[in-house]
Design an enzyme around this catalytic site. Structure first.
Site, PDB file in Angstrom:
ATOM      1  N   HIS A 113      39.969  46.827  38.301  1.00 62.52           N
ATOM      2  CA  HIS A 113      41.058  46.960  39.670  1.00 62.52           C
ATOM      3  C   HIS A 113      42.020  46.382  39.179  1.00 62.52           C
ATOM      4  CE1 HIS A 113      37.736  45.579  41.561  1.00 62.52           C
ATOM      5  NE2 HIS A 113      36.509  44.748  40.749  1.00 62.52           N
ATOM      6  N   ARG A 153      44.526  46.735  41.754  1.00 62.18           N
ATOM      7  CA  ARG A 153      45.810  45.924  42.919  1.00 62.18           C
ATOM      8  C   ARG A 153      46.240  47.002  43.599  1.00 62.18           C
ATOM      9  NH1 ARG A 153      41.096  42.963  42.552  1.00 62.18           N
ATOM     10  NH2 ARG A 153      41.658  40.967  41.180  1.00 62.18           N
ATOM     11  N   ASP A 205      33.056  47.715  46.018  1.00 59.29           N
ATOM     12  CA  ASP A 205      33.151  46.861  44.954  1.00 59.29           C
ATOM     13  C   ASP A 205      33.706  44.964  45.411  1.00 59.29           C
ATOM     14  OD1 ASP A 205      32.318  45.196  42.789  1.00 59.29           O
ATOM     15  OD2 ASP A 205      34.216  45.157  42.444  1.00 59.29           O
ATOM     16  N   HIS A 261      28.001  47.025  44.143  1.00 60.99           N
ATOM     17  CA  HIS A 261      27.958  45.225  44.115  1.00 60.99           C
ATOM     18  C   HIS A 261      26.533  45.128  45.143  1.00 60.99           C
ATOM     19  CE1 HIS A 261      29.905  42.133  43.980  1.00 60.99           C
ATOM     20  NE2 HIS A 261      29.521  41.613  45.259  1.00 60.99           N
ATOM     21  N   ASP A 294      35.390  45.548  34.637  1.00 65.21           N
ATOM     22  CA  ASP A 294      35.421  44.648  36.263  1.00 65.21           C
ATOM     23  C   ASP A 294      36.971  43.993  35.432  1.00 65.21           C
ATOM     24  OD1 ASP A 294      35.366  44.109  38.237  1.00 65.21           O
ATOM     25  OD2 ASP A 294      34.016  42.489  38.037  1.00 65.21           O
ATOM     26  N   HIS A 309      44.194  38.289  38.747  1.00 72.38           N
ATOM     27  CA  HIS A 309      45.087  37.540  39.688  1.00 72.38           C
ATOM     28  C   HIS A 309      46.005  36.693  39.500  1.00 72.38           C
ATOM     29  CE1 HIS A 309      41.131  37.802  42.213  1.00 72.38           C
ATOM     30  NE2 HIS A 309      40.923  37.966  41.452  1.00 72.38           N
ATOM     31  N   GLY A 314      36.964  36.879  38.846  1.00 69.77           N
ATOM     32  CA  GLY A 314      37.877  38.257  38.498  1.00 69.77           C
ATOM     33  C   GLY A 314      38.659  37.082  37.124  1.00 69.77           C
TER      34      GLY A 314
END
Length: 427
Positions: free
Chosen positions: A56, A58, A148, A175, A301, A305, A320
């Site tokens: 990810h 973002r 996902d 997912h 994965d 954050h 996460g």
């Protein structure tokens, strides 16, 4: 030209020199160092550059937590030469405009090959299919589609996606989470969750979707990829499906190989992840399934954050963990030191097999003359201590904070270009 002096490919045999010219390996042997850029690789192991099928980045939308530039730097420092960026951005990557933005930014940064993953359904809502064909035919050449973060729960929508994927020659990545079985769920359903007063997350929520989708994929003759496998039961379903000839592949995250739900005893939200950390028995089964090949590869994965999304009460925290820079070390600790994989096996699960699943002809190739110079140099005897604030990501939510982990990546090369060296990305 770059000359890598004294490395040991795959950790096997005697040290050799590897000459890199024009993005390819041009010679291997006992070579002279004249005017080349020389990398002293004595004591180091050479592996093909890693490929991450699940990260990810973002961008667009949450550049306060990660950008394609910072995520690419973390990937390069972690030994990756290609990553696949998930579609749950803001706006959602469910159309050619967004996936082409991600693709262009990846090319501009040029630290790793960034491949955008397109959403299966519009807005990740699971109600109608996104523009799969348009994204596949766009400049981004999208090869993998996934919602996902959300499960494609409707079996008819999932069947239609699998049917379309055949004609487009693309991969649907699921997912696996039956949403009606995880309402309010906060932790793996078991003794730890009960003792801590956290609503349980049933293993059957994952396993039932995997079983359903394997049946659907087999029925329509499509390829299926299962994201972040977390239970022993899912490994059993995959073993059964593969024995039947179903075209299914699967990934496991480093954190599901190393960590279990005992970590939840502190209520620290850094340990909150989707799917949740499971029982130690699941962790052991996942390691065995990866070594066996039932689970095909490791995928991080990587999920950065912002502090406000993690430094709060458990129930309000976002799930996460960071993963790009720690993945290899966790694989060494759980699989190599545990005697389940040798270095050839590491190359298989972190480079060769994910590249094959994604259809990347220039990644995961053998270390041989004429092959692309996508390489990583690893010091297998060195250790390092994880400090989230010092990682390349904008975020710092690592569950390995303060841990001493084995294996240090000394350099990463993408088509012969050094993208990371001695702990610094080549920005």
């Amino acid at each position: 030209m770059t000359l890598i002096k004294g490395a040991v490919p795959y950790g096997e045999g005697d040290p050799v020199d590897i000459l890199v010219e024009d993005g390819q390996i041009s010679d291997i042997g006992n070579l002279k160092s004249d005017d080349q850029d020389v990398i002293d690789a004595r004591g180091l192991i050479t592996l093909p550059g890693f490929v991450d099928l699940h990260t990810h980045l973002r961008e667009p939308g949450r550049e306060d937590t990660e950008t394609i530039e910072t995520g690419s730097a973390a990937a390069a420092l972690g030994g990756y030469t290609a990553v696949f960026a998930m579609a749950n951005t803001d706006p959602i990557a469910d159309n050619p405009v967004v996936v082409e933005h991600v693709w262009r930014r990846g090319r501009e940064v040029a630290l790793v090959d960034v491949h955008p993953i397109g959403a299966v359904t519009v807005g990740l809502k699971g109600e109608r299919l996104a523009e799969l064909g348009a994204m596949a035919r766009s400049n981004a050449n999208v090869r993998i589609f996934s919602d996902d973060g959300m499960c494609v729960a409707d079996p008819l929508i999932m069947r239609r996606a699998l049917e379309y994927s055949r004609g487009l020659d693309v991969l649907i990545a699921q997912h696996a989470e039956e949403p009606r079985l995880t309402v309010g769920a906060q932790a793996h359903e078991g003794e730890t969750a009960a003792r801590l007063g956290l609503a349980g997350w049933s293993a059957a929520a994952e396993e039932s979707i995997v079983a359903r989708d394997c049946l659907l994929a087999g029925h329509v003759g499509a390829r299926l990829h299962v994201c972040h496998v977390s239970t022993a039961g899912t490994a059993d379903v995959l073993r059964w499906a593969k024995a039947r000839g179903t075209q299914v592949s699967a990934e496991v995250t480093p954190h599901h190989l190393l960590l279990d739900d005992d970590r939840l005893n502190t209520y620290d939200p850094v340990n909150k992840v989707n799917p949740p950390l499971r029982a130690i028995s699941d962790t052991k089964s996942l390691r065995e399934a990866l070594a066996e090949g039932v689970i095909d590869c490791v995928a991080t994965d990587h999920a950065p954050h912002a502090p406000q999304d993690k430094d709060c009460e458990w129930s309000a925290a976002r799930p996460g963990m960071l993963g790009l820079q720690t993945a290899l070390s966790v694989v060494i600790q759980t699989m190599v030191q545990g005697g389940l994989l040798d270095w050839r096996g590491v190359a298989r699960v972190m480079s060769e097999r994910p590249a094959e699943i994604a259809g990347l002809p220039d990644h995961g190739q053998p270390i041989a003359v004429g092959e692309p110079a996508n390489l990583v140099l690893v010091d297998p005897k060195a250790t390092w201590t994880v400090n989230g604030a010092e990682l390349a990501s904008l975020a710092s939510n690592t569950p390995y904070e303060g841990m001493e982990l084995p294996g240090v990546i000394k350099a990463t090369l993408l088509r012969g270009k050094v993208t990371a060296r001695d702990g610094k990305a080549a920005r």
